[in-house]
Design an enzyme around this catalytic site. Sequence first.
Site, PDB file in Angstrom:
ATOM      1  N   LYS A   1      -2.413   8.913   3.985  1.00  0.00           N
ATOM      2  CA  LYS A   1      -3.743   9.060   4.590  1.00  0.00           C
ATOM      3  C   LYS A   1      -3.752   9.992   5.809  1.00  0.00           C
ATOM      4  CE  LYS A   1      -5.779   4.659   3.121  1.00  0.00           C
ATOM      5  NZ  LYS A   1      -6.485   3.436   3.539  1.00  0.00           N
TER       6      LYS A   1
ATOM      7  N   THR B   1      -4.069   7.043  -0.771  1.00  0.00           N
ATOM      8  CA  THR B   1      -3.644   5.777  -0.196  1.00  0.00           C
ATOM      9  C   THR B   1      -2.236   5.909   0.381  1.00  0.00           C
ATOM     10  OG1 THR B   1      -3.570   3.387  -0.545  1.00  0.00           O
ATOM     11  CG2 THR B   1      -2.894   4.745  -2.418  1.00  0.00           C
TER      12      THR B   1
ATOM     13  N   ASN C   1      -9.132   8.911   3.238  1.00  0.00           N
ATOM     14  CA  ASN C   1      -8.876   8.165   1.998  1.00  0.00           C
ATOM     15  C   ASN C   1      -9.661   8.732   0.814  1.00  0.00           C
ATOM     16  OD1 ASN C   1     -11.482   7.220   2.368  1.00  0.00           O
ATOM     17  ND2 ASN C   1     -10.963   5.067   2.034  1.00  0.00           N
TER      18      ASN C   1
ATOM     19  N   SER D   1      -8.089   0.890  -7.989  1.00  0.00           N
ATOM     20  CA  SER D   1      -9.181   1.878  -7.992  1.00  0.00           C
ATOM     21  C   SER D   1      -9.550   2.352  -9.406  1.00  0.00           C
ATOM     22  CB  SER D   1      -8.812   3.071  -7.106  1.00  0.00           C
ATOM     23  OG  SER D   1      -8.747   2.642  -5.764  1.00  0.00           O
TER      24      SER D   1
HETATM   25  N1  LIG Z   1      -9.567  -4.642   1.745  1.00  0.00           N
HETATM   26  C1  LIG Z   1      -9.267  -3.359   1.819  1.00  0.00           C
HETATM   27  O1  LIG Z   1      -9.980  -2.484   1.319  1.00  0.00           O
HETATM   28  C2  LIG Z   1      -8.023  -2.943   2.563  1.00  0.00           C
HETATM   29  C3  LIG Z   1      -7.894  -1.614   3.024  1.00  0.00           C
HETATM   30  C4  LIG Z   1      -6.747  -1.254   3.720  1.00  0.00           C
HETATM   31  C5  LIG Z   1      -5.731  -2.215   3.929  1.00  0.00           C
HETATM   32  N2  LIG Z   1      -5.905  -3.479   3.459  1.00  0.00           N
HETATM   33  C6  LIG Z   1      -4.855  -4.507   3.693  1.00  0.00           C
HETATM   34  O2  LIG Z   1      -4.674  -4.600   5.103  1.00  0.00           O
HETATM   35  C7  LIG Z   1      -3.324  -4.981   5.394  1.00  0.00           C
HETATM   36  C8  LIG Z   1      -2.757  -4.054   6.472  1.00  0.00           C
HETATM   37  O3  LIG Z   1      -2.696  -2.731   5.967  1.00  0.00           O
HETATM   38  P1  LIG Z   1      -2.287  -1.492   6.915  1.00  0.00           P
HETATM   39  O4  LIG Z   1      -2.357  -0.287   6.080  1.00  0.00           O
HETATM   40  O5  LIG Z   1      -3.023  -1.536   8.196  1.00  0.00           O
HETATM   41  O6  LIG Z   1      -0.750  -1.827   7.233  1.00  0.00           O
HETATM   42  P2  LIG Z   1       0.129  -1.347   8.470  1.00  0.00           P
HETATM   43  O7  LIG Z   1      -0.356  -0.043   9.000  1.00  0.00           O
HETATM   44  O8  LIG Z   1       1.545  -1.464   8.005  1.00  0.00           O
HETATM   45  O9  LIG Z   1      -0.139  -2.456   9.612  1.00  0.00           O
HETATM   46  C9  LIG Z   1       0.339  -3.773   9.443  1.00  0.00           C
HETATM   47  C10 LIG Z   1      -0.187  -4.649  10.580  1.00  0.00           C
HETATM   48  O10 LIG Z   1       0.282  -5.998  10.322  1.00  0.00           O
HETATM   49  C11 LIG Z   1       1.049  -6.453  11.453  1.00  0.00           C
HETATM   50  N3  LIG Z   1       2.124  -7.344  11.001  1.00  0.00           N
HETATM   51  C12 LIG Z   1       2.925  -7.165   9.929  1.00  0.00           C
HETATM   52  N4  LIG Z   1       3.807  -8.198   9.841  1.00  0.00           N
HETATM   53  C13 LIG Z   1       3.541  -9.023  10.894  1.00  0.00           C
HETATM   54  C14 LIG Z   1       4.104 -10.256  11.366  1.00  0.00           C
HETATM   55  N5  LIG Z   1       5.134 -10.831  10.725  1.00  0.00           N
HETATM   56  N6  LIG Z   1       3.570 -10.835  12.475  1.00  0.00           N
HETATM   57  C15 LIG Z   1       2.523 -10.254  13.136  1.00  0.00           C
HETATM   58  N7  LIG Z   1       1.956  -9.085  12.741  1.00  0.00           N
HETATM   59  C16 LIG Z   1       2.464  -8.485  11.642  1.00  0.00           C
HETATM   60  C17 LIG Z   1       1.576  -5.199  12.085  1.00  0.00           C
HETATM   61  O11 LIG Z   1       1.949  -5.447  13.421  1.00  0.00           O
HETATM   62  P3  LIG Z   1       3.005  -4.475  14.174  1.00  0.00           P
HETATM   63  O12 LIG Z   1       2.195  -3.299  14.654  1.00  0.00           O
HETATM   64  O13 LIG Z   1       3.543  -5.326  15.274  1.00  0.00           O
HETATM   65  O14 LIG Z   1       4.045  -4.084  13.163  1.00  0.00           O
HETATM   66  C18 LIG Z   1       0.351  -4.267  11.969  1.00  0.00           C
HETATM   67  O15 LIG Z   1      -0.605  -4.576  12.944  1.00  0.00           O
HETATM   68  C19 LIG Z   1      -2.588  -4.931   4.053  1.00  0.00           C
HETATM   69  O16 LIG Z   1      -2.488  -6.241   3.560  1.00  0.00           O
HETATM   70  C20 LIG Z   1      -3.501  -4.104   3.160  1.00  0.00           C
HETATM   71  O17 LIG Z   1      -3.397  -4.468   1.791  1.00  0.00           O
HETATM   72  C21 LIG Z   1      -7.018  -3.862   2.795  1.00  0.00           C
END
Ligand SMILES: NC(=O)c1ccc[n+]([C@@H]2O[C@H](COP(=O)([O-])OP(=O)(O)OC[C@H]3O[C@@H](n4cnc5c(N)ncnc54)[C@H](OP(=O)(O)O)[C@@H]3O)[C@@H](O)[C@H]2O)c1
Length: 279
Positions: free
Chosen positions: A65, A61, A86, A16
């Site tokens: 959040k 972040t 956020n 950011s």
């Molecule tokens: N582009 C952007 O602006 C932006 C914004 C926010 C986040 N992101 C990215 O989005 C991703 C998720 O972020 P988040 O904050 O939502 O994380 P989170 O709350 O920890 O959620 C992680 C998700 O991934 C799943 N997961 C993790 N390991 C897995 C595996 N081995 N097999 C199947 N499912 C798996 C989890 O499933 P379970 O529920 O079963 O654990 C859950 O649905 C990250 O890579 C982050 O960098 C990008």
Amino acid sequence: MIRACVIGWPISHSRSPLIHGYWLERYRIDGSYTRQPVEPSSLETFLAVLSEAGYAGCNVTIPHKEKAFDLVTAADETTERLRAVNTVFVRDGKRYGSNTDGEGFINSLQQSAPGHSLKNSRAVVLGAGGAAVAVVNAILEQGASEVVVANRTMEKAELLKQRFGSRVVPLDWSKAADQLSECSLLVNTTSLGMKGQPEITLDLSRLDPVAVVSDIVYVPLRTKLLVDAAERGNTVVEGLGMLLHQAVRGFSLWFGPTPQVTPELHTLIARDIDPDYSS
Ligand SMILES: NC(=O)c1ccc[n+]([C@@H]2O[C@H](COP(=O)([O-])OP(=O)(O)OC[C@H]3O[C@@H](n4cnc5c(N)ncnc54)[C@H](OP(=O)(O)O)[C@@H]3O)[C@@H](O)[C@H]2O)c1
């Protein structure tokens, strides 16, 4: 000088400052945007003195959040639904909260797949974590008729249905490939495919050739899911677009101008992620 920052724990990875620093320079604003490491036990105090410390606001972040939502005076309608913030901004000494992840996702989709409409469409979302909540809500706000949510932990997909209603259809993770033939949008919101994480293993053979495939993971810039989808001829949307577009409203609230997500900004951040990137 107008000051803003991003808070998280840890925070050293945040891009950011690079994004807002680019806009501050481009719009010739006397402002600063810094990283502030704030551990969970210090969040309440940090936000309580945000204004006295000279900040016009901050981005929030992981892992703050949800807690930040409880610590703002008021939030807009979308943010009330998401119960996660956020972007915090100060007005008349009061703290207001916003969540711009959903609009970041939609605006990036519109930039990379212009003309693609979600109205009365069917989407498949992989994942039900924090980012999925904002993405699913945004797709529903665009008028989708059904959002299938496939998650490893089925209970979390069920919770999204409880939260957002019957247009959300929870699905067992192993059945995702069966749902691809009639979807117009496939989105990965899991951390799978991210650098250091396992790849997604999803059979795309039944995916509609005109479906758009989006991955919100942005390290690497183009995940294997997107490489595979692009090879089949599907339009793909990279996660970096969401990161850039979610930053727009915060900048405008703190510093004034509504900034543009330009190809130059895209290249700057893409090169920070992958030094070999060429546009
Ligand atoms: N582009 C952007 O602006 C932006 C914004 C926010 C986040 N992101 C990215 O989005 C991703 C998720 O972020 P988040 O904050 O939502 O994380 P989170 O709350 O920890 O959620 C992680 C998700 O991934 C799943 N997961 C993790 N390991 C897995 C595996 N081995 N097999 C199947 N499912 C798996 C989890 O499933 P379970 O529920 O079963 O654990 C859950 O649905 C990250 O890579 C982050 O960098 C990008």
